[in-house]
Scaffold this active site. Structure first.
Site, PDB file in Angstrom:
ATOM      1  CB  ALA A   1      -1.076   0.081   1.224  1.00 14.17           C
TER       2      ALA A   1
ATOM      3  CG  PHE B   1      -6.328  -1.415   4.017  1.00 11.45           C
ATOM      4  CD1 PHE B   1      -7.794  -1.646   4.080  1.00 11.45           C
ATOM      5  CD2 PHE B   1      -5.890  -1.202   2.646  1.00 11.45           C
ATOM      6  CE1 PHE B   1      -8.509  -1.896   2.857  1.00 11.45           C
ATOM      7  CE2 PHE B   1      -6.668  -1.262   1.401  1.00 11.45           C
ATOM      8  CZ  PHE B   1      -8.085  -1.630   1.486  1.00 11.45           C
ATOM      9  NE  ARG B   2      -3.054  -5.062   8.264  1.00 13.45           N
ATOM     10  CZ  ARG B   2      -3.903  -5.336   7.189  1.00 13.45           C
ATOM     11  NH1 ARG B   2      -3.839  -4.780   6.097  1.00 13.45           N
ATOM     12  NH2 ARG B   2      -4.613  -6.603   7.246  1.00 13.45           N
TER      13      ARG B   2
ATOM     14  CG  ASN C   1       7.771  -0.065   4.971  1.00 14.99           C
ATOM     15  OD1 ASN C   1       6.772   0.296   4.030  1.00 14.99           O
ATOM     16  ND2 ASN C   1       7.194  -0.314   6.231  1.00 14.99           N
TER      17      ASN C   1
ATOM     18  CD  GLN D   1       1.114  -7.121   0.227  1.00 16.78           C
ATOM     19  OE1 GLN D   1       0.522  -7.655   0.988  1.00 16.78           O
ATOM     20  NE2 GLN D   1       2.329  -6.568   0.515  1.00 16.78           N
TER      21      GLN D   1
ATOM     22  CG  HIS E   1      -4.373  -8.815  -1.986  1.00 19.14           C
ATOM     23  ND1 HIS E   1      -3.604  -7.951  -1.236  1.00 19.14           N
ATOM     24  CD2 HIS E   1      -3.848 -10.128  -1.715  1.00 19.14           C
ATOM     25  CE1 HIS E   1      -2.979  -8.711  -0.427  1.00 19.14           C
ATOM     26  NE2 HIS E   1      -3.065 -10.168  -0.553  1.00 19.14           N
TER      27      HIS E   1
ATOM     28  CB  ILE F   1      -6.912  -3.839  -5.677  1.00 22.57           C
ATOM     29  CG1 ILE F   1      -7.237  -2.567  -4.580  1.00 22.57           C
ATOM     30  CG2 ILE F   1      -6.676  -5.117  -4.890  1.00 22.57           C
ATOM     31  CD1 ILE F   1      -8.745  -2.833  -3.987  1.00 22.57           C
ATOM     32  CG  ASP F   2      -3.412   1.163  -6.916  1.00 23.87           C
ATOM     33  OD1 ASP F   2      -2.659   0.922  -7.730  1.00 23.87           O
ATOM     34  OD2 ASP F   2      -2.938   1.328  -5.646  1.00 23.87           O
TER      35      ASP F   2
ATOM     36  CB  SER G   1       3.379  -3.406   7.435  1.00 24.65           C
ATOM     37  OG  SER G   1       2.293  -4.144   6.894  1.00 24.65           O
TER      38      SER G   1
END
Length: 238
Positions: free
Chosen positions: A24, A35-36, A213, A103, A121, A105-106, A191
């Site tokens: 992400a 998300f996290r 990261n 990962q 994903h 989805i965009d 992450s």
């Protein structure tokens, strides 16, 4: 230029077998929420927890509620590839990058020009009928009203992997092949807490594993190079 970024650049310059594994954090610089993180979707308040909404069971039982969340939070208008997406596409064009394993989805890697993109994903830019599997343009799903339905009456769903659903075996197999054969593996903007996707990096057999990261990951101690910086900032200097 930072010494660590110089080292990463040297690895890339000297290789024609680079693989990138991203999450992400690669897209947050384009304006897509993750998300996290503290401000991520999982830390916002909804009628139902986002993890519940994004599950196969919830989608099947409450498609109306799912689509309210989908159109409000997963569909982000006007986003464009950032420096990281563009550099990766450039490296592929130069014959250095073998694959992007993502990962996300965009679809931003493809928008930047990358060809070999393995979407673990799925993608929000594709949809199909959950009953008869007829493919549909994503616009009806992402921008319509209510629950989109197929001509057969089935509910149209995004071509993404919801919670409780398995990853696509073909995509996973190709990702494992690319990672296991890579000379340089760059992991960025993730992450490494989401499984089974994160476990794929265990297939890497080389000695040029770079982690880029903002925050620490469970794999920092196993990497050959760790850069705690925004991925776009790093890739703009490569």
């Amino acid at each position: 230029m930072d010494e660590k970024i110089l080292q990463l650049k040297k690895w890339i310059d000297e290789s024609d077998n680079v693989v990138f594994f991203g999450g992400a954090g690669v897209s947050t610089e384009s304006g897509i929420p993750d998300f996290r993180s503290v401000d991520g979707l999982y830390n916002q308040k909804y009628k139902y927890p986002p993890e519940t909404i994004l599950s196969h069971t919830f989608f099947t039982r409450y498609p109306e509620e799912y689509y309210k969340f989908h159109r409000e939070k997963l569909v982000v208008e006007g986003v464009k590839p950032n420096a990281a997406h563009l550099k990766l596409a450039e490296l592929e064009h130069q014959g250095k990058l073998r694959a992007v394993v993502t990962q996300n989805i965009d679809g931003l890697h493809q928008a930047a020009g990358s060809k070999k993109v393995l979407e673990l994903h799925g993608s929000i830019l594709r949809s199909y009928c959950s009953a008869c599997h007829r493919p549909y343009p994503a616009d009806k799903m992402n921008h319509g009203e209510g629950v989109p339905r197929c001509i057969c009456g089935g509910v149209i769903r995004p071509d993404i992997v919801l919670y409780e659903e398995p990853l696509d075996d073909r995509v996973v197999s190709e990702a494992i092949k690319c990672i296991s054969e890579a000379e340089v593996l760059i992991i960025g903007g993730t992450s490494l807490n989401v499984y089974p996707a994160a476990g794929l990096i265990n297939y890497y057999r080389g000695n040029k594993l770079a982690l880029v990261n903002l925050s620490s990951t469970p794999y920092d101690s196993e990497a050959d190079l760790v850069i705690h910086e925004k991925i776009g900032k790093v890739f703009s200097q490569i």
